[in-house]
Structure formats: structure tokens, C-alpha cells
Design an enzyme around this catalytic site. Structure first.
Site, PDB file in Angstrom:
ATOM      1  N   TYR A 416       1.496   3.584  24.781  1.00  0.00           N
ATOM      2  CA  TYR A 416       2.302   2.763  23.872  1.00  0.00           C
ATOM      3  C   TYR A 416       1.514   2.588  22.583  1.00  0.00           C
ATOM      4  O   TYR A 416       0.440   1.988  22.587  1.00  0.00           O
ATOM      5  CB  TYR A 416       2.608   1.398  24.499  1.00  0.00           C
ATOM      6  CG  TYR A 416       3.747   0.672  23.810  1.00  0.00           C
ATOM      7  CD1 TYR A 416       5.047   0.778  24.283  1.00  0.00           C
ATOM      8  CD2 TYR A 416       3.540  -0.087  22.671  1.00  0.00           C
ATOM      9  CE1 TYR A 416       6.111   0.142  23.654  1.00  0.00           C
ATOM     10  CE2 TYR A 416       4.588  -0.728  22.027  1.00  0.00           C
ATOM     11  CZ  TYR A 416       5.864  -0.608  22.529  1.00  0.00           C
ATOM     12  OH  TYR A 416       6.920  -1.238  21.894  1.00  0.00           O
ATOM     13  N   TYR A 519       9.415  -4.117  31.829  1.00  0.00           N
ATOM     14  CA  TYR A 519       8.722  -4.903  30.797  1.00  0.00           C
ATOM     15  C   TYR A 519       8.157  -6.210  31.368  1.00  0.00           C
ATOM     16  O   TYR A 519       7.503  -6.957  30.649  1.00  0.00           O
ATOM     17  CB  TYR A 519       9.682  -5.314  29.677  1.00  0.00           C
ATOM     18  CG  TYR A 519      10.295  -4.218  28.823  1.00  0.00           C
ATOM     19  CD1 TYR A 519      10.030  -2.870  29.014  1.00  0.00           C
ATOM     20  CD2 TYR A 519      11.170  -4.552  27.783  1.00  0.00           C
ATOM     21  CE1 TYR A 519      10.620  -1.901  28.211  1.00  0.00           C
ATOM     22  CE2 TYR A 519      11.751  -3.585  26.981  1.00  0.00           C
ATOM     23  CZ  TYR A 519      11.482  -2.261  27.202  1.00  0.00           C
ATOM     24  OH  TYR A 519      12.068  -1.319  26.397  1.00  0.00           O
TER      25      TYR A 519
END
Ligand SMILES: C[S@@+](CC[C@H](N)C(=O)[O-])C[C@H]1O[C@@H](n2cnc3c(N)ncnc32)[C@H](O)[C@@H]1O
Length: 550
Positions: A416, A519
Site C-alpha cells: 500500500y 479494512y
């Protein structure tokens, strides 16, 4: 004609387009059911409906690979729903509406596609030359510099950014400056001005998050399937393609960055002096994984490397990480003495910490190590090696990321990437963002917040991929049974305030499958810096109660 023959003809027709019968068969069977066995619908327009259904099904890999050859293939004509759509199309096909007036185009286009392989095509050349996805200039990649540098507001990259972005762009002094309106200049996406924001009624089940203008859409004519060959513009080892329909989703606006970049106040101090000899393997040569006794770099993972010689995560390590994140035991959670998140909400009287997951880290070899760059303990730092594609998802999630190749269990997919912000900076960004952006892109780097007492603001970090990021910014959330897991990876700095967040597959992932991660959102926490959304993940384990209630 007998059904078997019709079936064979359909396979042959698709075969001529380069689509394998393995891909065609299941779609054809479904289509036959939907069309209630009426072959005339399927055969019309040289199997128009079938070709379209294959595209919708995501099984178009063969065609797209073909398109990849030189990026100059003609866009594949999609037939759009229109005032003139054939009313005889069965009602069950409402989600896929076609204008059969264009039925001749398809066969022509596919044959043209082969003939014109090297011929410049206007539509796609527009995409590659003027797409709004800007490659970031190589501004101070963490890992290449020894200090954190904020993006330069005078850089060419920033000018490009400003040309396309209507967000408010934080200035270096913490103030916010309204970004310029998109301008039609040398870098402006002139060709895309008409592609912004279709109405909800656009075909193929795509939903827009832009501002719809049906006049623009009408002017564009039939929807076309388009492809941006490489949104990273060469920054990654492999191209990252993006596929979309003209008239569908508003194209993403951000700078593609290969590495994290500190925004302003984040403390990311990389220096040789901070890496002790005991924490590196200066005596190693070539590949540490081939040593009989693992070197110091394996200490973090219990004296064994986390990777196999094939470059996958070891089964045991992966399973432990999965179980810790899915069913964390009390010992895997820690509670900050003074939580940086709560401190931002109320500095004088912060609420008690809600808890953070203590994750297992991987430590990779780095520059103080004697091994070569090809050492098997350097997976994440070598970057993306798998073929990935950004595409428009169904169910209102917006863009998503999928794999174009089968991924074995334990494969590294990507990390990420975003701007490194302190949580205060993120909090301020969120608070000052006047627009109701539908998608948000922050992740907390909180896997080690518990180890050092009260964290200073500059040590409580997160990544925000809103303005700068890589393809991971497109990975959507799925509750619990997502196919990716995020694992913190220590590379260039021994402290755990800053680390790389790397995605690995939790199981075998098939080609064309969407990549998802959990998440770990608390859907009831309205104040969390990572904003909750109405989850449409479709998982049976979905935690969004609002969704379930609805
Ligand atoms: C990191 S972005 C993912 C990429 C995003 N879909 C896009 O189009 O740019 C996160 C945002 O995607 C959307 N999203 C991700 N997963 C979702 C889900 N399961 N259900 C609904 N929306 C989702 C939410 O708007 C969220 O804020």
C-alpha cells in the site's frame, strides 16, 4: 439446426475473436437460460450478446491480452442502451442493454483489430497520451533518501496534479489551497472532458460517482471499452492496466507513486547508523534463504525466514497472521496509554483507546546486508511482479483491482503506497475536506503503537493514497473472507512507527478475480479517521449492520 451445432457455432465464432471455449461455455450456458433458449437473441449480430456477456463476466482475458500487444488496438465497441434498443431483448437482460443497430460493428471490429494491430488508433492514443492518471515524478522515495521530504508544490508533477484535481490540496504550511479548475493545457485531459460522470442509467451495471450529463453521453455515441495500458507509466516492473467503458466511471485522479513519500511532519528517519550490525547480515552472500543456519534477519520471524525459496509466504506464518487478524486473542490486542486517535478528537481529555491489533512483522534484508538484491528475503522491496488490472466493480464500490494471472497462496501482490502522514495531519485533512468524497484512501500504521508508551504525534503515522499512491489504492474491502491479508514489513528502518504494508494472498486467487482485503473497519465508529461506508462486499460475514438491516 440442432442445439449442439448452434453451441459449436457460437464457440467457433468466439474462438475467431481469440476467446477460448473454456471462457465461453459457462457464459453461454447462463445466457441461454436468461434468453429462455432463444438462440436468435444469442446469434444476432454475430453473437453480439454473447461477446458482451463475456466482457461483463470478466472472462475477457484473452481479448484484453490481445489488446495489450501494442496498446493501439481499436476500442471494442460496446453497444449501449438507447432509445432504439431492441424491445425483444428478454426482460431478464435489463442489466445488460444493447443497441442492436450496431450489430455489424462487432464482427468488423474484431477482424479490423487483427489487421490494424500496428495502426495508430485515435481513441486509444488519446488514452495513453492524455489520461488523467499522472505518473508521479520520483519525489523522494523513502528508502532512497535519508530524510523525509514533502512533495514540492512547484514541481512539474504538482502542476499536473493541479490541472486535474478539484480536491483541496494541502499546502506545505498546513493551510489548504483550492486547486485550479481542470485546465485545457498541454497536459490537460482534453480527450476525457466528455467522459466524466455518466448517469446511473449507463449500461452494463456500472455506477457512476461523477456528475452525470446525459447530453455528453449522447454525444459520445456507443459505449466503448477502453484500456490504459500502464497507469504506472513504467514505474512498476510490470504494466498496471486499467480498463473502463467510455460513459461509465469517472476516471481516477491521482499521481501514481511507486514508493511512500513523507508529507510533512512524519518522522521517518532512515540512516545506516540506526541499523545495528546485529540487525543485519553483513556476512551473508547471495541468497540468505540458502543458508543452513538462518541469519540475523530471520530473528524477527522466530529464527526462520517468512518466505519460501519460491518467493511465497510460508504456510505456517501466513496461517498465524490470518488467524490473528480474523480471531484476535486478547493478547493480540493492545490499548495505548494515550491513543493518538483519541488525542486528536479531544486533546485535553482523550477517551480510552479502542484497541489495535498487534501484527506479526516480516523483516527483509536491506543495504547493510551482504546478500545480493536477488536474495529470497527481499520480496516486497523488489516491487510488483504480478499482472494486475484496475477495473470498474459492480455493486457501487467504484474501481477495484484484479489479478490477470492465477496467484498461488502466499504470493506477494503489492504494498500500500501513499503519503506518510501523522495522524494529526490526517485528522486535519479529513476535517478540512469540504467535499463529500465518496472514496477515502487512508490506512493506519498502528501495528506497533503499543510498544513504546505514549507516542509523539510525529510517530503515530498513517498512509494516505488520496493524492499519491499505487494500484493498492483501488483494493476494495471485503469483510472477513477477503483474498488478501496485509502484513507489516520492516525494510529500511528498525523502528516500527514506519513500515511497509504488504498484501499477500490468503489462498489461491484465480485470474480475473477481484483482489480484496479486510479494512478491519468498525462500521459503527463514525469518528474513526478511516471513514466507514455502506459495505456492499457481499460476504456472508459482512459486519455492516446497516446493510444487513436494509
Ligand atoms: C481505498 S478505496 C478503494 C477504491 C475505490 N473503490 C475507488 O473507486 O477508488 C476505499 C473506498 O472504496 C469504497 N469501497 C471499498 N470497499 C467497499 C465495499 N465493500 N462496499 C462499498 N464501498 C467500498 C469506499 O468508498 C471506500 O471509501
Amino acid at each position: 439446426m440442432a442445439t449442439g451445432e448452434k453451441f459449436a457455432n457460437a464457440l467457433r465464432a468466439m474462438g475467431q475473436l481469440g476467446i477460448s471455449s473454456k471462457v465461453v461455455e459457462p457464459v453461454l450456458e447462463r445466457l441461454l437460460q436468461v434468453c429462455e433458449g432463444k438462440w436468435e437473441h444469442i446469434e444476432a449480430g454475430n453473437y453480439q450478446l454473447l461477446a458482451e456477456a463475456i466482457f461483463e463476466d470478466g472472462g475477457e482475458g484473452d481479448i484484453k491480452n490481445d489488446l495489450d500487444d501494442d496498446g493501439t488496438e481499436p476500442p471494442l465497441k460496446k453497444l449501449h442502451l438507447g432509445h432504439d434498443r431492441d424491445s425483444s431483448v428478454p426482460s431478464k437482460m435489463e442489466g445488460q442493454k444493447y443497441n442492436l443497430d450496431h450489430q455489424d460493428n462487432k464482427s468488423n471490429l474484431y477482424s479490423q483489430r487483427k489487421q490494424k494491430r500496428h495502426q495508430k488508433n485515435l481513441d486509444l492514443s488519446n488514452v495513453s497520451s492524455a489520461d488523467p492518471i499522472q505518473s508521479s515524478e520520483r519525489i523522494s522515495d523513502v528508502g532512497r533518501t535519508t530524510q523525509a521530504i514533502k512533495p514540492s508544490t512547484s514541481s512539474h508533477a504538482m502542476e499536473n496534479y493541479m490541472a486535474f484535481n478539484t480536491h483541496e490540496m494541502p499546502k506545505s504550511n498546513g493551510e489548504k489551497k483550492a486547486a485550479n479548475k481542470p485546465s485545457v493545457g498541454a497536459q490537460a485531459p482534453v480527450a476525457f472532458s466528455g467522459l466524466q460522470g455518466p448517469s446511473e442509467s449507463s449500461n452494463a451495471g456500472f455506477r457512476s460517482h461523477g456528475t452525470g450529463d446525459s447530453r455528453q453521453q449522447a454525444a459520445l455515441g456507443p459505449t466503448q471499452l477502453r484500456r490504459v495500458k500502464d497507469i504506472s507509466k513504467g514505474l512498476e516492473n510490470v504494466p498496471i492496466s486499467l480498463i473502463y467503458e467510455s460513459n461509465s466511471e469517472t476516471l481516477p485522479r491521482f499521481f501514481y507513486a511507486r514508493n511512500n513519500v513523507a508529507y510533512q511532519s512524519a518522522y521517518v528517519h532512515v540512516s545506516y547508523a540506526r541499523i545495528s550490525d546485529e540487525d543485519s547480515c553483513s556476512g551473508c552472500v547471495k541468497n540468505c534463504l540458502l543458508r543452513q543456519v538462518p541469519c540475523a534477519c530471520a530473528r524477527e520471524t522466530g529464527g526462520e525466514f517468512a518466505y519460501t525459496p519460491q518467493g511465497l509466504l510460508k504456510e505456517d506464518f501466513l496461517e498465524t497472521c490470518i488467524s490473528m487478524s480474523q480471531n484476535p486473542a486478547e493478547k493480540h490486542l493492545f490499548y495505548c496509554e494515550v491513543c493518538p486517535l483519541e488525542r486528536n478528537k479531544n486533546e485535553s481529555k482523550p477517551e480510552p483507546c479502542k484497541g489495535h491489533l498487534l501484527r506479526k512483522f516480516i523483516k527483509e534484508c536491506w543495504t547493510k546486508c551482504g546478500c545480493s538484491l536477488r536474495c529470497g528475503n527481499r520480496i516486497v522491496q523488489r516491487g510488483i511482479t504480478r499482472r494486475l488490472e484496475v477495473f470498474v466493480t459492480r455493486g457501487g464500490k467504484g474501481w477495484g483491482l484484479r489479478t490477470l494471472e492465477e496467484l498461488p497462496k502466499g504470493s506477494f501482490v503489492c504494498e500500500y503506497v501513499g503519503e506518510i502522514l501523522t495522524n494529526t495531519e490526517l485528522y486535519e485533512r479529513n476535517a478540512s475536506s469540504k467535499s463529500n468524497e465518496r472514496h477515502t484512501y487512508p490506512v493506519l500504521l498502528d501495528s506497533d503503537w503499543g510498544s513504546e508508551g505514549i507516542l509523539k504525534d510525529e510517530e503515530a503515522l498513517c498512509l494516505d493514497a488520496t493524492f499519491y499512491g499505487n494500484c493498492a489504492r483501488f483494493i476494495n474491502h471485503r469483510c472477513q473472507d477477503a483474498n488478501l491479508i496485509e502484513i507489516p514489513v520492516q525494510i529500511e528502518t528498525p523502528d516500527r512507527h514506519y513500515y511497509h504494508l504488504a498484501f499477500f494472498t490468503k489462498r489461491v486467487v484465480n485470474a480475473m478475480e477481484e483482489l480484496t482485503w479486510d479494512y478491519a473497519i468498525d462500521f459503527d465508529d463514525e469518528d474513526h479517521p478511516v471513514k466507514a461506508f455502506e459495505c456492499t462486499c457481499g460476504s456472508e460475514f459482512c459486519r455492516d449492520k446497516r446493510r444487513k438491516a436494509g
